[in-house]
Design a protein around this motif. Structure first.
Motif, PDB file in Angstrom:
ATOM      1  N   VAL A  26       0.851  -1.204   0.000  1.00 26.49           N
ATOM      2  CA  VAL A  26       0.000   0.000   0.000  1.00 26.49           C
ATOM      3  C   VAL A  26       0.878   1.242   0.000  1.00 26.49           C
ATOM      4  N   GLY A  27       1.926   1.241   0.799  1.00 25.22           N
ATOM      5  CA  GLY A  27       2.831   2.384   0.854  1.00 25.22           C
ATOM      6  C   GLY A  27       3.462   2.660  -0.499  1.00 25.22           C
ATOM      7  N   ASP A  28       3.892   1.607  -1.189  1.00 27.84           N
ATOM      8  CA  ASP A  28       4.502   1.778  -2.509  1.00 27.84           C
ATOM      9  C   ASP A  28       3.497   2.354  -3.495  1.00 27.84           C
ATOM     10  N   SER A  29       2.270   1.845  -3.483  1.00 32.43           N
ATOM     11  CA  SER A  29       1.272   2.335  -4.428  1.00 32.43           C
ATOM     12  C   SER A  29       0.932   3.798  -4.126  1.00 32.43           C
ATOM     13  N   CYS A  30       0.920   4.168  -2.848  1.00 34.02           N
ATOM     14  CA  CYS A  30       0.642   5.564  -2.482  1.00 34.02           C
ATOM     15  C   CYS A  30       1.760   6.470  -2.998  1.00 34.02           C
ATOM     16  N   LYS A  31       3.000   6.020  -2.854  1.00 40.20           N
ATOM     17  CA  LYS A  31       4.133   6.813  -3.346  1.00 40.20           C
ATOM     18  C   LYS A  31       4.014   7.029  -4.848  1.00 40.20           C
ATOM     19  N   LYS A  32       3.676   5.951  -5.577  1.00 41.88           N
ATOM     20  CA  LYS A  32       3.530   6.060  -7.027  1.00 41.88           C
ATOM     21  C   LYS A  32       2.422   7.048  -7.363  1.00 41.88           C
ATOM     22  N   GLY A  33       1.312   6.966  -6.625  1.00 44.01           N
ATOM     23  CA  GLY A  33       0.188   7.871  -6.866  1.00 44.01           C
ATOM     24  C   GLY A  33       0.595   9.309  -6.627  1.00 44.01           C
ATOM     25  N   TRP A  34       1.312   9.573  -5.539  1.00 40.19           N
ATOM     26  CA  TRP A  34       1.734  10.940  -5.242  1.00 40.19           C
ATOM     27  C   TRP A  34       2.702  11.447  -6.294  1.00 40.19           C
ATOM     28  N   ASN A  35       3.589  10.565  -6.768  1.00 37.94           N
ATOM     29  CA  ASN A  35       4.540  10.982  -7.809  1.00 37.94           C
ATOM     30  C   ASN A  35       3.794  11.399  -9.066  1.00 37.94           C
ATOM     31  N   ARG A  36       2.744  10.656  -9.420  1.00 37.08           N
ATOM     32  CA  ARG A  36       1.955  11.008 -10.601  1.00 37.08           C
ATOM     33  C   ARG A  36       1.306  12.370 -10.418  1.00 37.08           C
ATOM     34  N   VAL A  37       0.750  12.601  -9.225  1.00 32.97           N
ATOM     35  CA  VAL A  37       0.081  13.871  -8.966  1.00 32.97           C
ATOM     36  C   VAL A  37       1.090  15.019  -9.068  1.00 32.97           C
ATOM     37  N   LYS A  38       2.260  14.834  -8.484  1.00 33.13           N
ATOM     38  CA  LYS A  38       3.285  15.881  -8.535  1.00 33.13           C
ATOM     39  C   LYS A  38       3.689  16.186  -9.966  1.00 33.13           C
ATOM     40  N   HIS A  39       3.877  15.119 -10.761  1.00 32.38           N
ATOM     41  CA  HIS A  39       4.294  15.323 -12.157  1.00 32.38           C
ATOM     42  C   HIS A  39       3.195  16.000 -12.967  1.00 32.38           C
ATOM     43  N   MET A  40       1.934  15.690 -12.655  1.00 30.88           N
ATOM     44  CA  MET A  40       0.836  16.321 -13.388  1.00 30.88           C
ATOM     45  C   MET A  40       0.817  17.821 -13.132  1.00 30.88           C
ATOM     46  N   LYS A  41       1.036  18.217 -11.879  1.00 34.62           N
ATOM     47  CA  LYS A  41       1.027  19.637 -11.535  1.00 34.62           C
ATOM     48  C   LYS A  41       2.250  20.338 -12.116  1.00 34.62           C
TER      49      LYS A  41
END
Length: 42
Positions: A26-41
């Motif tokens: 779960v922690g890994d998937s959350c990190k990936k999700g946050w990275n995507r959000v950061k890159h989108m912004k």
């Protein structure tokens, strides 16, 4: 009774191991999700 208590302890150990693995996944998937959000912004 002692046999039952041992079974419970063994199951608790197994659940702890699975829980730790689950938390890591779960922690890994959350990190990936946050990275995507950061890159989108960005």
């Amino acid at each position: 009774m002692a046999g039952f208590e041992l079974q419970v302890k063994e199951k608790a150990k197994v659940l702890k191991i699975y829980f730790k693995k689950g938390v890591k996944i779960v922690g890994d998937s959350c990190k990936k999700g946050w990275n995507r959000v950061k890159h989108m912004k960005g």
